[in-house]
Motif scaffolding. Structure first.
Motif, PDB file in Angstrom:
ATOM      1  N   PRO A   1      30.605  12.002  -9.333  1.00 43.71           N
ATOM      2  CA  PRO A   1      29.497  11.388  -8.593  1.00 43.71           C
ATOM      3  C   PRO A   1      29.145  10.003  -9.142  1.00 43.71           C
ATOM      4  O   PRO A   1      29.427   9.680 -10.304  1.00 43.71           O
ATOM      5  N   ALA A   2      28.501   9.217  -8.327  1.00 41.42           N
ATOM      6  CA  ALA A   2      28.052   7.887  -8.746  1.00 41.42           C
ATOM      7  C   ALA A   2      27.107   8.006  -9.933  1.00 41.42           C
ATOM      8  O   ALA A   2      26.207   8.859  -9.951  1.00 41.42           O
ATOM      9  N   GLY A   3      27.326   7.169 -10.941  1.00 40.91           N
ATOM     10  CA  GLY A   3      26.507   7.196 -12.145  1.00 40.91           C
ATOM     11  C   GLY A   3      27.062   8.062 -13.247  1.00 40.91           C
ATOM     12  O   GLY A   3      26.582   8.006 -14.382  1.00 40.91           O
ATOM     13  N   PHE A   4      28.079   8.886 -12.947  1.00 43.47           N
ATOM     14  CA  PHE A   4      28.727   9.729 -13.949  1.00 43.47           C
ATOM     15  C   PHE A   4      29.917   8.964 -14.535  1.00 43.47           C
ATOM     16  O   PHE A   4      30.478   8.076 -13.897  1.00 43.47           O
ATOM     17  N   ALA A   5      30.318   9.358 -15.755  1.00 39.68           N
ATOM     18  CA  ALA A   5      31.465   8.731 -16.411  1.00 39.68           C
ATOM     19  C   ALA A   5      32.421   9.795 -16.918  1.00 39.68           C
ATOM     20  O   ALA A   5      32.031  10.939 -17.174  1.00 39.68           O
ATOM     21  N   ILE A   6      33.669   9.412 -17.071  1.00 31.55           N
ATOM     22  CA  ILE A   6      34.677  10.238 -17.726  1.00 31.55           C
ATOM     23  C   ILE A   6      35.241   9.440 -18.902  1.00 31.55           C
ATOM     24  O   ILE A   6      35.561   8.258 -18.756  1.00 31.55           O
ATOM     25  N   ALA A   7      35.300  10.046 -20.075  1.00 30.35           N
ATOM     26  CA  ALA A   7      35.859   9.398 -21.264  1.00 30.35           C
ATOM     27  C   ALA A   7      37.077  10.189 -21.722  1.00 30.35           C
ATOM     28  O   ALA A   7      37.084  11.428 -21.673  1.00 30.35           O
ATOM     29  N   TYR A   8      38.095   9.481 -22.175  1.00 30.92           N
ATOM     30  CA  TYR A   8      39.358  10.143 -22.510  1.00 30.92           C
ATOM     31  C   TYR A   8      40.134   9.272 -23.497  1.00 30.92           C
ATOM     32  O   TYR A   8      39.883   8.055 -23.609  1.00 30.92           O
ATOM     33  N   PRO A   9      41.083   9.856 -24.239  1.00 28.67           N
ATOM     34  CA  PRO A   9      41.852   9.065 -25.208  1.00 28.67           C
ATOM     35  C   PRO A   9      42.625   7.941 -24.521  1.00 28.67           C
ATOM     36  O   PRO A   9      43.311   8.163 -23.519  1.00 28.67           O
ATOM     37  N   ALA A  10      42.526   6.753 -25.052  1.00 29.35           N
ATOM     38  CA  ALA A  10      43.220   5.602 -24.468  1.00 29.35           C
ATOM     39  C   ALA A  10      44.735   5.726 -24.608  1.00 29.35           C
ATOM     40  O   ALA A  10      45.477   5.000 -23.947  1.00 29.35           O
ATOM     41  N   SER A  11      45.190   6.639 -25.428  1.00 28.44           N
ATOM     42  CA  SER A  11      46.623   6.829 -25.659  1.00 28.44           C
ATOM     43  C   SER A  11      47.311   7.598 -24.540  1.00 28.44           C
ATOM     44  O   SER A  11      48.542   7.696 -24.520  1.00 28.44           O
ATOM     45  N   THR A  12      46.546   8.161 -23.608  1.00 22.34           N
ATOM     46  CA  THR A  12      47.147   8.984 -22.564  1.00 22.34           C
ATOM     47  C   THR A  12      47.803   8.133 -21.482  1.00 22.34           C
ATOM     48  O   THR A  12      47.444   6.982 -21.255  1.00 22.34           O
ATOM     49  N   LEU A  13      48.758   8.748 -20.786  1.00 19.66           N
ATOM     50  CA  LEU A  13      49.258   8.182 -19.538  1.00 19.66           C
ATOM     51  C   LEU A  13      48.307   8.598 -18.423  1.00 19.66           C
ATOM     52  O   LEU A  13      47.870   9.753 -18.352  1.00 19.66           O
ATOM     53  N   HIS A  14      47.961   7.662 -17.553  1.00 17.66           N
ATOM     54  CA  HIS A  14      47.026   7.960 -16.477  1.00 17.66           C
ATOM     55  C   HIS A  14      47.293   7.027 -15.302  1.00 17.66           C
ATOM     56  O   HIS A  14      48.040   6.050 -15.428  1.00 17.66           O
ATOM     57  N   ARG A  15      46.680   7.323 -14.168  1.00 13.82           N
ATOM     58  CA  ARG A  15      46.860   6.507 -12.976  1.00 13.82           C
ATOM     59  C   ARG A  15      45.659   6.684 -12.057  1.00 13.82           C
ATOM     60  O   ARG A  15      44.863   7.623 -12.235  1.00 13.82           O
ATOM     61  N   VAL A  16      45.522   5.785 -11.091  1.00 15.30           N
ATOM     62  CA  VAL A  16      44.534   5.920 -10.032  1.00 15.30           C
ATOM     63  C   VAL A  16      45.298   6.066  -8.724  1.00 15.30           C
ATOM     64  O   VAL A  16      46.092   5.193  -8.355  1.00 15.30           O
ATOM     65  N   GLU A  17      45.069   7.175  -8.052  1.00  9.83           N
ATOM     66  CA  GLU A  17      45.776   7.458  -6.816  1.00  9.83           C
ATOM     67  C   GLU A  17      45.372   6.465  -5.718  1.00  9.83           C
ATOM     68  O   GLU A  17      44.272   5.893  -5.758  1.00  9.83           O
ATOM     69  N   PRO A  18      46.228   6.222  -4.737  1.00 13.05           N
ATOM     70  CA  PRO A  18      45.893   5.289  -3.664  1.00 13.05           C
ATOM     71  C   PRO A  18      44.612   5.700  -2.929  1.00 13.05           C
ATOM     72  O   PRO A  18      44.382   6.878  -2.665  1.00 13.05           O
ATOM     73  N   VAL A  19      43.787   4.709  -2.645  1.00  7.45           N
ATOM     74  CA  VAL A  19      42.611   4.926  -1.802  1.00  7.45           C
ATOM     75  C   VAL A  19      43.085   4.896  -0.349  1.00  7.45           C
ATOM     76  O   VAL A  19      43.687   3.916   0.092  1.00  7.45           O
ATOM     77  N   THR A  20      42.831   5.964   0.373  1.00  7.45           N
ATOM     78  CA  THR A  20      43.324   6.056   1.748  1.00  7.45           C
ATOM     79  C   THR A  20      42.298   5.587   2.774  1.00  7.45           C
ATOM     80  O   THR A  20      42.681   5.102   3.841  1.00  7.45           O
ATOM     81  N   THR A  21      41.019   5.748   2.477  1.00  7.74           N
ATOM     82  CA  THR A  21      39.961   5.184   3.327  1.00  7.74           C
ATOM     83  C   THR A  21      38.784   4.786   2.448  1.00  7.74           C
ATOM     84  O   THR A  21      38.539   5.391   1.401  1.00  7.74           O
ATOM     85  N   GLY A  22      38.048   3.762   2.863  1.00  7.34           N
ATOM     86  CA  GLY A  22      36.871   3.328   2.129  1.00  7.34           C
ATOM     87  C   GLY A  22      37.201   2.467   0.930  1.00  7.34           C
ATOM     88  O   GLY A  22      38.324   1.946   0.790  1.00  7.34           O
ATOM     89  N   ASN A  23      36.233   2.337   0.010  1.00  5.50           N
ATOM     90  CA  ASN A  23      36.378   1.525  -1.194  1.00  5.50           C
ATOM     91  C   ASN A  23      35.890   2.306  -2.407  1.00  5.50           C
ATOM     92  O   ASN A  23      34.849   2.969  -2.349  1.00  5.50           O
ATOM     93  N   ARG A  24      36.646   2.220  -3.474  1.00  9.13           N
ATOM     94  CA  ARG A  24      36.292   2.863  -4.749  1.00  9.13           C
ATOM     95  C   ARG A  24      35.760   1.785  -5.689  1.00  9.13           C
ATOM     96  O   ARG A  24      36.432   0.772  -5.931  1.00  9.13           O
ATOM     97  N   LEU A  25      34.573   2.009  -6.268  1.00 11.66           N
ATOM     98  CA  LEU A  25      33.941   1.029  -7.145  1.00 11.66           C
ATOM     99  C   LEU A  25      33.644   1.677  -8.491  1.00 11.66           C
ATOM    100  O   LEU A  25      32.946   2.699  -8.560  1.00 11.66           O
ATOM    101  N   VAL A  26      34.168   1.098  -9.560  1.00 12.68           N
ATOM    102  CA  VAL A  26      33.998   1.672 -10.891  1.00 12.68           C
ATOM    103  C   VAL A  26      33.814   0.558 -11.921  1.00 12.68           C
ATOM    104  O   VAL A  26      34.191  -0.596 -11.694  1.00 12.68           O
ATOM    105  N   ALA A  27      33.246   0.936 -13.063  1.00 13.53           N
ATOM    106  CA  ALA A  27      33.303   0.109 -14.270  1.00 13.53           C
ATOM    107  C   ALA A  27      34.228   0.821 -15.238  1.00 13.53           C
ATOM    108  O   ALA A  27      34.151   2.045 -15.403  1.00 13.53           O
ATOM    109  N   VAL A  28      35.130   0.084 -15.844  1.00 16.50           N
ATOM    110  CA  VAL A  28      36.010   0.665 -16.851  1.00 16.50           C
ATOM    111  C   VAL A  28      35.868  -0.132 -18.140  1.00 16.50           C
ATOM    112  O   VAL A  28      35.573  -1.335 -18.131  1.00 16.50           O
TER     113      VAL A  28
END
Length: 221
Positions: free
Chosen positions: A142-169
């Motif tokens: 949800p908006a306003g929530f965060a996820i924290a994780y080890p920077a050493s991991t492999l990760h990705r952001v899946e394609p946005v199919t509709t709308g806009n995704r807005l985050v701070a990283v």
């Protein structure tokens, strides 16, 4: 250790960021990617160095400073390299790992975090997928929530199919370099606080507090 942090931002802070980001100047996200990450990074981010960027940065940094879960689990020495990122329809960020050292000061990236700035109902796709040795898990909070994780991991952001995704990283150089050591301290502190809530300042509470303090003296950088 991967953990979700609820309600990092207040409703007023979230509304401020959403309103101001709607009119902010965004540039190509490849400008801050490493040479190999550029091949899979397709997003936009707010131009840094502007007064509005500093305003956004200040809001997020203050929110993280006052959040007890973030402070206890991450043990931040420096929060650095903040980015305010937008994924329009069709954008994504392919499989990658974050740079170990970032910025002119070459801060270490021990922990990565993503702070979600708009509702998951406003876009489809765009899940943050974090890989482990034998599995992977997708996150869309949800908006306003965060996820924290080890920077050493492999990760990705899946394609946005509709709308806009807005985050701070952003990234954290922790006082405790080793993720296993951070988890030990977090577990001990969680147990200590639960014990205090039930029994007050008991002899057992004092012994756990002593151990936490001594481990911090041993491990902190």
């Amino acid at each position: 250790m991967i953990f979700a942090i609820p309600e990092v931002l207040t409703s007023d802070e979230l509304k401020l960021l959403q309103t101001r980001l709607a009119d902010a100047e965004f540039i190509d996200g490849k400008l801050t990617a490493g040479w190999h990450a550029k091949l899979v990074k397709n997003n936009q981010q707010v131009k840094s160095g502007t007064s509005e960027f500093q305003e956004f940065k200040s809001v997020v940094e203050k929110a993280l400073q006052r959040n007890p879960l973030f402070q206890a689990a991450v043990r931040p020495r420096y929060v650095h390299s903040l980015l305010f990122t937008r994924y329009n329809t069709g954008m994504s960020y392919g499989r990658h790992t974050d740079n170990a050292l970032m910025g002119q000061a070459l801060r270490r990236s021990d922990v990565s975090f993503t702070l979600f700035l708009n509702s998951p109902g406003e876009y489809e796709g765009g899940e943050l997928v974090i890989e482990s040795a034998d599995d992977e898990k997708a996150y869309k909070l949800p908006a306003g929530f965060a996820i924290a994780y080890p920077a050493s991991t492999l990760h990705r952001v899946e394609p946005v199919t509709t709308g806009n995704r807005l985050v701070a990283v952003g990234w954290v150089q922790s006082l405790i370099r080793d993720p296993g050591d951070r988890e030990i301290l977090f577990d001990l502190d969680t147990a200590r606080r639960a014990m205090f809530a039930k029994e007050g300042k008991s002899p057992e509470f004092d012994l756990i507090s002593k151990s936490i303090a001594n481990l911090l003296r041993k491990w902190a950088e």
